[in-house]
Scaffold this motif. Structure first.
Motif, PDB file in Angstrom:
ATOM      1  N   GLU A  78      69.091  26.171  53.333  1.00 54.09           N
ATOM      2  CA  GLU A  78      69.009  25.224  52.210  1.00 54.09           C
ATOM      3  C   GLU A  78      69.138  23.786  52.703  1.00 54.09           C
ATOM      4  OE1 GLU A  78      70.903  27.634  48.451  1.00 54.09           O
ATOM      5  OE2 GLU A  78      72.244  26.939  50.027  1.00 54.09           O
ATOM      6  N   HIS A  79      70.034  23.575  53.657  1.00 48.40           N
ATOM      7  CA  HIS A  79      70.219  22.222  54.173  1.00 48.40           C
ATOM      8  C   HIS A  79      68.949  21.730  54.869  1.00 48.40           C
ATOM      9  CE1 HIS A  79      72.183  18.663  55.621  1.00 48.40           C
ATOM     10  NE2 HIS A  79      71.785  18.945  56.854  1.00 48.40           N
ATOM     11  N   ARG A  93      67.842  15.847  37.949  1.00 45.62           N
ATOM     12  CA  ARG A  93      68.627  16.224  39.137  1.00 45.62           C
ATOM     13  C   ARG A  93      68.144  15.484  40.385  1.00 45.62           C
ATOM     14  NH1 ARG A  93      70.122  22.281  41.256  1.00 45.62           N
ATOM     15  NH2 ARG A  93      71.217  21.564  43.096  1.00 45.62           N
ATOM     16  N   LYS A  94      66.815  15.405  40.548  1.00 38.88           N
ATOM     17  CA  LYS A  94      66.244  14.710  41.703  1.00 38.88           C
ATOM     18  C   LYS A  94      66.624  13.227  41.671  1.00 38.88           C
ATOM     19  CE  LYS A  94      61.811  13.704  43.965  1.00 38.88           C
ATOM     20  NZ  LYS A  94      60.343  13.787  43.840  1.00 38.88           N
ATOM     21  N   ALA A  95      66.574  12.612  40.485  1.00 42.02           N
ATOM     22  CA  ALA A  95      66.920  11.192  40.364  1.00 42.02           C
ATOM     23  C   ALA A  95      68.378  10.952  40.725  1.00 42.02           C
ATOM     24  CB  ALA A  95      66.631  10.695  38.947  1.00 42.02           C
ATOM     25  N   GLU A 104      62.831  17.904  50.294  1.00 41.61           N
ATOM     26  CA  GLU A 104      61.573  18.650  50.277  1.00 41.61           C
ATOM     27  C   GLU A 104      61.551  19.704  49.174  1.00 41.61           C
ATOM     28  OE1 GLU A 104      63.522  18.215  52.944  1.00 41.61           O
ATOM     29  OE2 GLU A 104      62.338  17.414  54.598  1.00 41.61           O
ATOM     30  N   GLY A 105      62.699  20.312  48.901  1.00 41.26           N
ATOM     31  CA  GLY A 105      62.785  21.335  47.856  1.00 41.26           C
ATOM     32  C   GLY A 105      62.419  20.782  46.485  1.00 41.26           C
ATOM     33  N   ALA A 110      59.259  22.121  44.174  1.00 43.12           N
ATOM     34  CA  ALA A 110      59.477  22.565  42.793  1.00 43.12           C
ATOM     35  C   ALA A 110      58.686  21.707  41.813  1.00 43.12           C
ATOM     36  CB  ALA A 110      60.970  22.513  42.458  1.00 43.12           C
ATOM     37  N   GLN A 111      58.657  20.418  42.055  1.00 42.91           N
ATOM     38  CA  GLN A 111      57.903  19.478  41.221  1.00 42.91           C
ATOM     39  C   GLN A 111      56.415  19.817  41.246  1.00 42.91           C
ATOM     40  OE1 GLN A 111      58.996  15.459  42.359  1.00 42.91           O
ATOM     41  NE2 GLN A 111      56.879  14.823  42.306  1.00 42.91           N
ATOM     42  N   ALA A 112      55.880  20.097  42.420  1.00 42.29           N
ATOM     43  CA  ALA A 112      54.456  20.441  42.553  1.00 42.29           C
ATOM     44  C   ALA A 112      54.135  21.724  41.801  1.00 42.29           C
ATOM     45  CB  ALA A 112      54.069  20.558  44.022  1.00 42.29           C
ATOM     46  N   LEU A 113      55.014  22.717  41.914  1.00 41.30           N
ATOM     47  CA  LEU A 113      54.795  23.985  41.211  1.00 41.30           C
ATOM     48  C   LEU A 113      54.836  23.802  39.697  1.00 41.30           C
ATOM     49  CD1 LEU A 113      56.849  26.456  43.440  1.00 41.30           C
ATOM     50  CD2 LEU A 113      54.356  26.345  43.186  1.00 41.30           C
ATOM     51  N   LEU A 114      55.813  23.047  39.218  1.00 43.87           N
ATOM     52  CA  LEU A 114      55.911  22.811  37.773  1.00 43.87           C
ATOM     53  C   LEU A 114      54.699  22.040  37.256  1.00 43.87           C
ATOM     54  CD1 LEU A 114      59.713  22.034  37.420  1.00 43.87           C
ATOM     55  CD2 LEU A 114      58.480  23.890  36.297  1.00 43.87           C
TER      56      LEU A 114
END
Length: 157
Positions: free
Chosen positions: A5-6, A126-128, A13-14, A18-22
């Motif tokens: 995860e780290h 969460r990203k922000a 990158e995670g 996730a953003q691209a998939l959504l």
């Protein structure tokens, strides 16, 4: 956090994956399973939101210039931009993408895309927050900017 995860999310990158998939799901769902009979007013309002969101994303990207990155980790040589759309919201690219995704879902009258837009809003929040921790470490003036400017919507949030 595990070692995997780290490594996966060291620079964020995670979030980008996730953003691209959504975003792909939001666009694809109405095209793969169209909903007919969307009221004209909803189509018009949705289209207006798509155009407004796209305009905001474009303006924000242009204003960021070489500072633009999809990652929440700021560029080492970057500068803190506080003008243009960044005088109104700290994350106008995210706000524009949220407007556009909501508009797309409404214009197509698709509940699944609307649900994914809600998921995108949670992800961007969460990203922000992660990005703001990184920006605070990188730019000493960021906390003052945070106190002055809302995260996504001027005067609201």
């Amino acid at each position: 956090m595990t070692a995997f995860e780290h490594r996966w999310n060291a620079r964020g990158e995670g979030y980008v994956a996730a953003q691209a998939l959504l975003l792909a799901g939001i666009v694809a769902l109405p095209l793969l399973r169209p909903r007919w009979g969307t009221p004209r007013g909803l189509r018009v309002a949705g289209t207006a939101l798509v155009l407004a969101g796209g305009t905001l994303v474009g303006w924000s990207g242009l204003r960021l210039g070489p500072n633009l990155t999809p990652l929440p980790e700021p560029r080492t040589e970057g500068q803190l931009v506080q003008t243009g759309p960044y005088a109104l919201a700290r994350h106008p690219v995210y706000g524009g993408l949220l407007l556009a995704s909501l508009g797309w879902a409404l214009a197509h009258g698709h509940r699944g895309a609307l649900g994914l837009s809600g998921g995108l809003a949670l992800l961007f929040d969460r990203k922000a927050r992660d990005e703001e921790r990184r920006l605070t470490r990188h730019f000493p003036e960021y906390p003052a900017y945070q106190r002055r400017v809302r995260r996504f919507l001027p005067g609201v949030y």
